[in-house]
Write an enzyme that holds these catalytic residues in place. Structure first.
Site, PDB file in Angstrom:
ATOM      1  N   TYR A 245       0.839  -1.131  -0.025  1.00 11.83           N
ATOM      2  CA  TYR A 245       0.009  -0.008   0.130  1.00 11.83           C
ATOM      3  C   TYR A 245       0.601   1.259  -0.045  1.00 11.83           C
ATOM      4  O   TYR A 245       0.435   2.360  -0.209  1.00 11.83           O
ATOM      5  CB  TYR A 245      -0.876   0.014   1.310  1.00 11.83           C
ATOM      6  CG  TYR A 245      -1.953  -0.983   1.192  1.00 11.83           C
ATOM      7  CD1 TYR A 245      -3.309  -0.529   0.415  1.00 11.83           C
ATOM      8  CD2 TYR A 245      -2.235  -2.202   1.705  1.00 11.83           C
ATOM      9  CE1 TYR A 245      -4.231  -1.300   0.359  1.00 11.83           C
ATOM     10  CE2 TYR A 245      -3.383  -2.996   1.627  1.00 11.83           C
ATOM     11  CZ  TYR A 245      -4.202  -2.496   0.715  1.00 11.83           C
ATOM     12  OH  TYR A 245      -5.224  -3.599   0.782  1.00 11.83           O
TER      13      TYR A 245
ATOM     14  N   LYS B 293       7.248   9.873  13.460  1.00 10.68           N
ATOM     15  CA  LYS B 293       6.239   9.021  12.674  1.00 10.68           C
ATOM     16  C   LYS B 293       5.286   8.548  13.817  1.00 10.68           C
ATOM     17  O   LYS B 293       3.940   8.304  13.673  1.00 10.68           O
ATOM     18  CB  LYS B 293       6.653   8.308  11.594  1.00 10.68           C
ATOM     19  CG  LYS B 293       6.094   7.267  10.972  1.00 10.68           C
ATOM     20  CD  LYS B 293       4.683   7.872  10.219  1.00 10.68           C
ATOM     21  CE  LYS B 293       3.641   6.836  10.237  1.00 10.68           C
ATOM     22  NZ  LYS B 293       3.666   6.075   9.010  1.00 10.68           N
TER      23      LYS B 293
ATOM     24  N   THR C  87       7.438   2.083   8.894  1.00  6.83           N
ATOM     25  CA  THR C  87       7.252   2.770  10.241  1.00  6.83           C
ATOM     26  C   THR C  87       8.085   1.737  11.431  1.00  6.83           C
ATOM     27  O   THR C  87       7.518   0.754  11.355  1.00  6.83           O
ATOM     28  CB  THR C  87       5.982   3.140  10.707  1.00  6.83           C
ATOM     29  OG1 THR C  87       5.265   3.902   9.594  1.00  6.83           O
ATOM     30  CG2 THR C  87       5.628   3.551  11.988  1.00  6.83           C
TER      31      THR C  87
ATOM     32  N   HIS D  71     -14.951  25.320  19.973  1.00  9.20           N
ATOM     33  CA  HIS D  71     -13.886  26.194  21.007  1.00  9.20           C
ATOM     34  C   HIS D  71     -12.630  26.263  19.896  1.00  9.20           C
ATOM     35  O   HIS D  71     -12.285  25.368  19.262  1.00  9.20           O
ATOM     36  CB  HIS D  71     -13.544  25.470  21.968  1.00  9.20           C
ATOM     37  CG  HIS D  71     -12.736  26.318  22.889  1.00  9.20           C
ATOM     38  ND1 HIS D  71     -11.415  26.288  22.853  1.00  9.20           N
ATOM     39  CD2 HIS D  71     -12.968  27.033  24.034  1.00  9.20           C
ATOM     40  CE1 HIS D  71     -11.075  26.967  23.656  1.00  9.20           C
ATOM     41  NE2 HIS D  71     -11.792  27.497  24.653  1.00  9.20           N
TER      42      HIS D  71
ATOM     43  N   CYS E 269      -1.971   1.210  10.683  1.00  7.52           N
ATOM     44  CA  CYS E 269      -1.100   2.303  11.434  1.00  7.52           C
ATOM     45  C   CYS E 269      -1.405   2.512  12.655  1.00  7.52           C
ATOM     46  O   CYS E 269      -0.665   2.442  13.701  1.00  7.52           O
ATOM     47  CB  CYS E 269      -1.152   3.364  10.298  1.00  7.52           C
ATOM     48  SG  CYS E 269      -0.987   2.819   8.568  1.00  7.52           S
TER      49      CYS E 269
ATOM     50  N   ARG F 192      -7.348  -4.809   6.902  1.00  6.62           N
ATOM     51  CA  ARG F 192      -6.329  -5.172   7.981  1.00  6.62           C
ATOM     52  C   ARG F 192      -6.676  -4.784   9.332  1.00  6.62           C
ATOM     53  O   ARG F 192      -7.147  -3.531   9.364  1.00  6.62           O
ATOM     54  CB  ARG F 192      -4.973  -4.684   7.685  1.00  6.62           C
ATOM     55  CG  ARG F 192      -4.067  -5.578   6.571  1.00  6.62           C
ATOM     56  CD  ARG F 192      -2.862  -5.120   6.173  1.00  6.62           C
ATOM     57  NE  ARG F 192      -2.856  -3.660   5.773  1.00  6.62           N
ATOM     58  CZ  ARG F 192      -1.717  -3.137   5.496  1.00  6.62           C
ATOM     59  NH1 ARG F 192      -0.579  -3.591   5.358  1.00  6.62           N
ATOM     60  NH2 ARG F 192      -1.674  -1.815   4.990  1.00  6.62           N
TER      61      ARG F 192
HETATM   62  N1  SAJ Z   1     -11.240   6.512  12.996  1.00  2.90           N
HETATM   63  C1  SAJ Z   1     -12.014   6.913  13.850  1.00  2.90           C
HETATM   64  N2  SAJ Z   1     -12.460   8.102  14.220  1.00  2.90           N
HETATM   65  C2  SAJ Z   1     -11.964   9.286  13.671  1.00  2.90           C
HETATM   66  C3  SAJ Z   1     -11.024   8.893  12.423  1.00  2.90           C
HETATM   67  C4  SAJ Z   1     -10.451   7.619  12.280  1.00  2.90           C
HETATM   68  O1  SAJ Z   1     -12.695   5.944  14.765  1.00  2.90           O
HETATM   69  O2  SAJ Z   1     -12.185  10.309  13.941  1.00  2.90           O
HETATM   70  C5  SAJ Z   1     -10.892   5.071  12.797  1.00  2.90           C
HETATM   71  C6  SAJ Z   1     -11.003   4.818  11.256  1.00  2.90           C
HETATM   72  O3  SAJ Z   1     -12.259   4.426  11.032  1.00  2.90           O
HETATM   73  C7  SAJ Z   1     -10.082   3.685  11.067  1.00  2.90           C
HETATM   74  C8  SAJ Z   1      -8.996   3.931  11.872  1.00  2.90           C
HETATM   75  O4  SAJ Z   1      -9.395   5.236  12.810  1.00  2.90           O
HETATM   76  O5  SAJ Z   1     -10.743   2.563  11.409  1.00  2.90           O
HETATM   77  C9  SAJ Z   1      -7.467   4.642  11.242  1.00  2.90           C
HETATM   78  O6  SAJ Z   1      -8.066   5.447  10.260  1.00  2.90           O
HETATM   79  P1  SAJ Z   1      -7.379   6.743   9.912  1.00  2.90           P
HETATM   80  O7  SAJ Z   1      -8.159   7.426   8.775  1.00  2.90           O
HETATM   81  O8  SAJ Z   1      -7.497   7.731  10.919  1.00  2.90           O
HETATM   82  O9  SAJ Z   1      -5.940   6.816   9.580  1.00  2.90           O
HETATM   83  P2  SAJ Z   1      -5.199   5.602   8.564  1.00  2.90           P
HETATM   84  O10 SAJ Z   1      -4.584   4.466   9.719  1.00  2.90           O
HETATM   85  O11 SAJ Z   1      -5.697   5.077   7.433  1.00  2.90           O
HETATM   86  O12 SAJ Z   1      -3.823   6.522   8.286  1.00  2.90           O
HETATM   87  C10 SAJ Z   1      -2.904   6.974   9.400  1.00  2.90           C
HETATM   88  C11 SAJ Z   1      -2.580   8.510   8.825  1.00  2.90           C
HETATM   89  N3  SAJ Z   1      -1.939   9.086  10.050  1.00  2.90           N
HETATM   90  C12 SAJ Z   1      -2.443  10.210  10.790  1.00  2.90           C
HETATM   91  O13 SAJ Z   1      -3.470  10.889  10.273  1.00  2.90           O
HETATM   92  C13 SAJ Z   1      -1.779  10.858  11.759  1.00  2.90           C
HETATM   93  C14 SAJ Z   1      -1.611   8.709   7.852  1.00  2.90           C
HETATM   94  O14 SAJ Z   1      -1.568  10.177   7.500  1.00  2.90           O
HETATM   95  C15 SAJ Z   1      -0.725   7.673   8.026  1.00  2.90           C
HETATM   96  O15 SAJ Z   1       0.285   7.642   7.017  1.00  2.90           O
HETATM   97  C16 SAJ Z   1      -0.940   6.407   8.181  1.00  2.90           C
HETATM   98  O16 SAJ Z   1      -1.705   6.189   9.473  1.00  2.90           O
HETATM   99  C17 SAJ Z   1       0.279   5.353   8.147  1.00  2.90           C
HETATM  100  O17 SAJ Z   1       0.483   4.618   7.259  1.00  2.90           O
HETATM  101  O18 SAJ Z   1       0.800   5.509   9.324  1.00  2.90           O
END
Ligand code: SAJ
Length: 406
Positions: free
Chosen positions: A9, A201, A116, A239, A255, A322
């Protein structure tokens, strides 16, 4: 020429982005089937804008192979899971890839680790492998850490626009690799040392995991006392210094649900908030399962096979399963010896779980109670089809009357 090791990915889009910006690239992966698919001109996963990028990279001459190449620059982008018991990073794939690079790598080459890893991993596991192969780092081989930051669902845009971090022992080498990424990256690229790059990271993903855990905890408090968590978060976020993320059915992906554990594993007596946050997020699929049982009882429903989970992927509009909350919920249900939930996801064409459907209308016809586990665009566009059903909306996207929330 750049040899990108690991065509998953992250590695694959990075390789394609470099190739489509004039860099000669060969992508290497030990998965023969994956390499054959790419060589047959087919992309291996779905993502906004990725098919177009693939075509551009192919036109620019990108090659895919299972062989490691003799070249001056390697980018290693392989998975880094965590050990389920110690919680520490499991660097075995990175170490294996670097060992294979060492077999072909000429003196003077630069090895960039994109995967990472927790702070200190490169020092502890990667340097010894390189030195054991007769190289002196900084003299006849350069080591760099360039962690990726792109978000699945918006990868192509973020590859082009995100800021990046480059960690290197030697600033000049850091600047050289910065130039390579700057061939496509329009964001700011910061050059720092390797351990700082490793830590930043992991901290970025941990910040997000803790913020989501806070939202999930608020959802539980609000459920307990019948308050509207979404309205409360919405108002709080007005806020100027509050920015709470959204509660959900769990945190998946490779991640946010993995990287923070590295800190818990390495600093168990210090990473207390992180540990609790990860446990809170991991407990959400069970929380949803309990909500399903609660609502069934309230509605006088007894047949679990009339309940359907919408969504199998770890989040919306991607095909990646995953650590998916739905899979975790199904496993948990098996432990309770009560199987039978129906499942459907428009992004998952293969049969991966029992009672899986491949068509929205057939799925909806087979259930009376729909649990929205993933907010794919498809369900948002077909909300009217849920009218008359019991709905547990884990993402607050359904505006039909009588909808239940987590
Ligand atoms: N989720 C929630 N509530 C939210 C946001 C997300 O429950 O408000 C859940 C999502 O449904 C999902 C999980 O969190 O199950 C993760 O999704 P995500 O969209 O937050 O993040 P990832 O894992 O797809 O990608 C993250 C990103 N990290 C950050 O924003 C700090 C991305 O920028 C990184 O490159 C990626 O991890 C990585 O490869 O490390």
């Amino acid at each position: 020429m750049v040899n990108v090791i690991g065509l998953g990915y992250i590695g694959l889009p990075t390789a394609m982005m470099l190739a489509s910006h004039g860099v000669e690239v060969i992508g290497t992966d030990y998965n023969k089937e994956l390499v054959a698919t790419l060589n047959a001109g087919k992309m291996t996963f779905k993502e906004k804008g990725i098919d177009e990028l693939f075509q551009e990279a192919v036109a620019a001459g990108i090659k895919f192979t299972t062989e490691y190449q003799v070249t001056d620059t390697y980018i290693v982008s392989v998975p880094t899971p965590y050990d389920k018991f110690s919680k520490k990073v499991d660097a075995c794939y990175v170490v294996a890839a670097v060992k294979d690079v060492m077999k072909v790598c000429p003196k003077g080459a630069t090895v960039v680790i994109e995967s990472t890893v927790s702070p200190g991993t490169i020092e502890k596991y990667v340097r010894p492998v390189i030195e054991a192969n007769g190289f002196t780092i900084g003299e006849d081989l350069n080591l760099v850490h360039a962690p990726e930051r792109i978000i699945p669902g918006n990868m192509v845009y973020e590859l082009l626009h995100n800021n990046r971090t480059i960690g290197a022992d030697d600033r000049a080498i850091g600047e050289k690799i910065k130039e390579l990424y700057a061939s496509f990256c329009q964001g700011e690229i910061v050059v720092t040392d390797i351990k700082t790059a490793e830590m930043t990271k992991v901290v970025e993903n941990t910040f997000r995991a803790v913020n989501i855990a806070f939202a999930n905890e608020l959802a539980k408090i609000c459920r307990h006392d019948n308050m509207d968590v979404y309205e409360i978060i919405r108002i709080c976020n007005m806020h100027p210094r509050v920015n709470i993320l959204q509660p959900g059915p769990g945190v998946g992906g490779h991640c946010i649900s993995v990287d923070p554990w590295f800190l818990v594993g390495d600093y168990p007596s210090l990473a207390k908030v992180i540990d609790e946050s990860m446990k809170t997020n991991d407990g959400m699929p069970d929380f949803v399962l309990n909500r399903i049982y609660e609502i069934m009882k309230e509605k006088g429903m007894t047949d679990i096979s009339r309940v359907g989970l919408y969504g199998l992927t770890y989040k919306e509009n991607v095909d990646d399963m995953r650590e998916s909350p739905t899979l975790q919920l199904l496993e948990s249900q098996e432990r309770h010896l009560a199987t039978g939930l129906k499942v459907y996801d428009p992004f998952i064409e293969k049969d991966v779980v029992a009672n899986q459907y491949h068509n929205l209308d057939k799925f909806l016809a087979a259930v009376d109670f729909v649990v929205i586990m993933v907010k794919h665009n498809e369900i948002k566009e077909n909300m009217d089809k849920l009218a008359g059903k019991v709905v547990l909306d884990c993402h607050n996207i359904c505006k039909l009357p009588g909808v239940y929330h987590i």
